[in-house]
Design an enzyme around this catalytic site. Structure first.
Site, short mmCIF file in Angstrom:
data_model
loop_
_atom_site.label_atom_id
_atom_site.label_comp_id
_atom_site.label_asym_id
_atom_site.label_seq_id
_atom_site.Cartn_x
_atom_site.Cartn_y
_atom_site.Cartn_z
N GLU A 1 37.01 59.35 60.14
CA GLU A 1 36.47 59.20 61.50
C GLU A 1 37.41 59.99 62.39
O GLU A 1 38.35 59.45 62.93
CB GLU A 1 36.42 57.71 61.89
CG GLU A 1 35.43 57.42 62.99
CD GLU A 1 35.97 57.62 64.39
OE1 GLU A 1 36.35 58.75 64.72
OE2 GLU A 1 35.97 56.63 65.12
N GLU B 1 38.89 67.00 67.87
CA GLU B 1 40.11 66.42 67.30
C GLU B 1 40.50 67.10 65.99
O GLU B 1 41.34 66.59 65.25
CB GLU B 1 39.95 64.91 67.11
CG GLU B 1 40.24 64.16 68.40
CD GLU B 1 39.90 62.67 68.36
OE1 GLU B 1 39.79 62.11 67.25
OE2 GLU B 1 39.73 62.09 69.45
N1 SAH Z 1 39.81 55.34 60.68
C1 SAH Z 1 40.15 54.50 61.81
C2 SAH Z 1 40.87 55.24 62.91
C3 SAH Z 1 40.20 56.47 63.44
S1 SAH Z 1 41.10 57.27 64.71
C4 SAH Z 1 38.89 53.83 62.31
O1 SAH Z 1 37.83 54.36 62.05
O2 SAH Z 1 38.97 52.81 62.99
C5 SAH Z 1 41.62 58.74 63.96
C6 SAH Z 1 43.01 58.66 63.35
O3 SAH Z 1 43.20 59.79 62.55
C7 SAH Z 1 44.15 58.66 64.34
O4 SAH Z 1 44.97 57.56 64.05
C8 SAH Z 1 44.88 59.99 64.08
O5 SAH Z 1 46.29 59.84 64.24
C9 SAH Z 1 44.54 60.28 62.63
N2 SAH Z 1 44.43 61.67 62.18
C10 SAH Z 1 43.69 62.65 62.74
N3 SAH Z 1 43.72 63.77 61.99
C11 SAH Z 1 44.49 63.50 60.90
C12 SAH Z 1 44.88 64.25 59.75
N4 SAH Z 1 44.44 65.49 59.57
N5 SAH Z 1 45.69 63.66 58.86
C13 SAH Z 1 46.13 62.39 59.03
N6 SAH Z 1 45.78 61.63 60.09
C14 SAH Z 1 44.96 62.17 61.02
#
Ligand code: SAH
Length: 673
Positions: free
Chosen positions: A144, A153
């Site tokens: 996500e 993002e």
């Molecule tokens: N999966 C959770 C949080 C989603 S928010 C849910 O659905 O509730 C997205 C998260 O991804 C954030 O915490 C951000 O720090 C992390 N993130 C984004 N890109 C990333 C990457 N390439 N590798 C590791 N973490 C990542």
């Protein structure tokens, strides 16, 4: 280690050094993050859970072990869903350390320690192999990583890498696919966020029109996304010119390319008009069949039953570089171009050449006129607000004389031009008068107010001091009190009978019940049956870290609320005098006149330009809670009310104590229910 960070105080303008705790950024990130909002998004969570269950079953039906890769695990939620759905093992990747730590705790608390491995790395750093972070490639990819613009993002480069190095060919992906939709509209309101409209000034010697320079007319603006709660935009504020069409989609179960590309679609206008704006949103199919769909479509496109309020995914407004007349039934081509992180649009009469060719060179829009760097979208809207301009014109007409020497203190303001046309002999300050051939009439002084010398002013005394006031450094409404500090700093240059416009300002307050905004500060407890209280505690701890008990800025036209009290004036600031040495304090109580949950207090400033003429940056109309559409208001959340489950014991009044510290420019407040 202690680090110090320098900044100009937004209210007083003074340079100050703040001790910067090494965890400061972490806490800001967590406290103001969208994690809570995501966990409250029932529709999103439910559909992810359904999609994950379906993906695990498909893999199991093939007789394979289900190995999950969850990129950006946050609280660990999606991995816990996968483990509960029967996945054999989950690799949960999280780059943000405090979140990875929280995920470890949450996973343990929910009893998934053996099934989920949290890895605190960026996904592109993750290794696969017997000694690697992952034993083997995964066959289910769950993420996500989406923002309102879908790709902002960094979802595309992350997927591109994951398909190359971290997952098996033919893996299952949840979501399976995302689709971006667009609709062409004409909207004076939204167009006013990107272009400066001509300003008409009725002066003594006839009508004057302030026009924008041609480089501004044709400027493509900036590529940053304009994301808004489109559901708060009434149908009367725009005209639909086309049906909703699919712009492009991304299949996450196949290798993804992040390189820049363009997509083109044919549109047949349903109405003639001026094409100005592309409204856009996306949806996700959680499974290949498209049975589990989560959509951001606005209210006029979907049924009300599909409605879920959320703040972490809204809708996008894209501005075409120029407005284009379109005729009903006469086909046009809309082209979306994207790089790795952003999308922009153009409209063409004939099909674009570059369509769907990979690796085409597409240049993202760059502002050539400077105005889009100086003015953000709400500021454009404010400067284009004719009612507001009229109030300033009327006030200026009351105070300006033919021999007035006028000093304007505000950022990127049109007031100097208005003052000039309305008769001031000499106007000091400011830029972009070329188009209006005013360079010799208006002088720009590039100096901080305290460094202003009489030679800047050609040894003249200022007879009229004006400000909107507006400063780009202001975040909270009262930060524009910087005008008062600047006025104090230039006191020695003011004539003894100087007129100051606005003559005063006042701080106003109202107690409200929010329709939805309260959710962003409300604890989650459990989410889809998983205990995520650790996350609640973490957010609470971060909120209390330094700026505990602080108001936060929100544009309330996007976040409906119901007033529970009358609006009340709580403090006044007299710009005719200098800033006093002592604090300005007030205490009192507000009666709650309507029943509802007191989620918080909203505060805003009103400026009293001249006798009988005031402008409000907050409430515009009491009867229907209409808020100034160009400004953010300050919201002070009552955490005790938001955190409690019951609606019992509704208080009948709220007491408050508000302190304006004139030394620091800070406003401290305390409320009791
Ligand atoms: N999966 C959770 C949080 C989603 S928010 C849910 O659905 O509730 C997205 C998260 O991804 C954030 O915490 C951000 O720090 C992390 N993130 C984004 N890109 C990333 C990457 N390439 N590798 C590791 N973490 C990542």
């Amino acid at each position: 280690m202690k680090t110090f960070c320098g900044r100009a105080n937004p209210t007083t303008g003074a340079m100050e050094w703040l001790e910067q705790d090494e965890n400061y950024d972490y806490h800001q990130e967590i406290a103001r993050s969208r994690y809570a909002d995501m966990l409250h998004d029932k529709d999103r969570n439910m559909k992810y859970y359904q999609g994950i269950r379906a993906a695990v079953s498909r893999v199991k039906e093939r007789g394979e072990k289900a190995i999950v890769l969850d990129i950006g695990t946050g609280t660990g939620l999606l991995s816990m869903m996968a483990a509960s759905a029967g996945a054999d093992f989950c690799y949960a990747i999280e780059v943000f350390k405090p979140m990875a730590n929280a995920a470890v705790k949450i996973v343990e608390k929910n009893g998934f320690r053996d099934k989920i491995k949290v890895i605190n790395k960026h996904s592109t750093e993750v290794t696969v192999g017997p000694d690697g972070d992952m034993q083997c490639r995964a066959n289910i990819l769950v993420t996500e990583l989406f923002d309102t613009e879908l790709i902002g993002e960094g979802a595309l480069p992350t997927y591109e890498h994951a398909h190359k190095y971290l997952v098996q060919e033919g893996c299952e992906a949840v979501p399976h696919r995302a689709t971006v939709y667009v609709q062409l509209v004409e909207s004076k309101r939204m167009w006013s966020w990107s272009k400066l409209f001509p300003v008409h000034v009725e002066a003594e010697d006839g009508e004057k029109i302030i026009v924008s320079p041609s480089e501004m007319e044709n400027c493509p603006g900036v590529p940053s996304v304009c994301d808004i709660q489109l559901n708060q935009m009434p149908l009367s504020d725009f005209t639909i010119l086309s049906d909703v069409v699919t712009m492009f989609s991304v299949d996450f179960s196949k290798p993804v390319r992040s390189a820049s590309t363009c997509y083109s679609v044919q549109l047949e206008p349903v109405k003639s008009g001026k094409a100005q704006i592309v409204l856009s949103w996306w949806d996700m199919d959680m499974d290949p069949s498209g049975m589990i769909n989560c959509t951001m479509a606005p209210y006029w496109v979907k049924s009300t039953s599909a409605f879920q309020w959320r703040d972490h995914w809204m809708q996008c407004v894209y501005f075409l570089p120029n407005e284009e007349p379109v005729l009903q039934g006469e086909k046009v081509y809309l082209t979306a171009c994207r790089d790795e992180y952003s999308v922009w649009y153009k409209l063409q009469k004939a099909r674009g050449e570059e369509e769907n060719k990979a690796d085409v060179r597409v240049e993202s829009p760059v502002c050539r006129c400077q105005a889009h760097l100086l003015w953000n979208r709400p500021r454009f809207g404010e400067l284009n607000d004719q009612n507001r301009t009229r109030q300033y014109i009327e006030s200026l007409m009351k105070v300006l004389k033919t021999d007035s020497v006028c000093l304007c203190i505000s950022d990127g303001s049109l007031l100097p031009v208005l003052a000039h046309y309305l008769g001031a002999k000499q106007v000091e300050y400011y830029f972009f008068f070329k188009a209006n051939r005013l360079e010799d009439k208006i002088k720009i002084i590039e100096a901080r107010p305290e460094l202003l010398t009489s030679s800047h002013l050609d040894d003249k005394k200022i007879s009229v001091l004006v400000g909107e006031p507006f400063f780009t450094t202001s975040l909270l409404p009262w930060h524009n009190l910087y005008f008062w500090y600047a006025r104090t700093a230039v006191t020695s240059h003011l004539s003894s009978d100087v007129t100051v416009l606005p003559q005063s300002a006042s701080l106003h307050m109202m107690i409200v019940e929010f329709q939805d905004l309260w959710r962003i500060r409300s604890p989650c407890g459990t989410c889809e049956g998983f205990d995520v209280q650790t996350m609640d505690d973490m957010i609470k701890n971060s909120l209390n870290f330094r700026e505990s008990k602080e108001a936060e800025p929100h544009p309330l036209w996007e976040y409906p609320c119901k007033s529970l009290s009358d609006p009340q004036e709580v403090l006044t600031f007299d710009f005719r005098k200098t800033v006093p040495q002592h604090c300005l304090s007030t205490e009192g109580s507000v009666n709650l006149l309507r029943t509802g949950k007191s989620h918080g207090a909203v505060l805003w400033m009103e400026y009293h330009l001249a006798a009988d003429i005031s402008v409000s940056t907050g409430l515009m109309q009491i009867s229907n809670e209409k808020w100034n559409p160009h400004c953010k208001q300050a919201v002070y959340f009552f955490s005790s009310v938001i955190e409690s489950e019951t609606v019992s014991d509704l208080p009948s009044a709220v007491t408050y104590a508000i302190d304006f510290d004139t030394k620091t420019g800070e406003i401290a407040m305390d409320f009791k229910l």
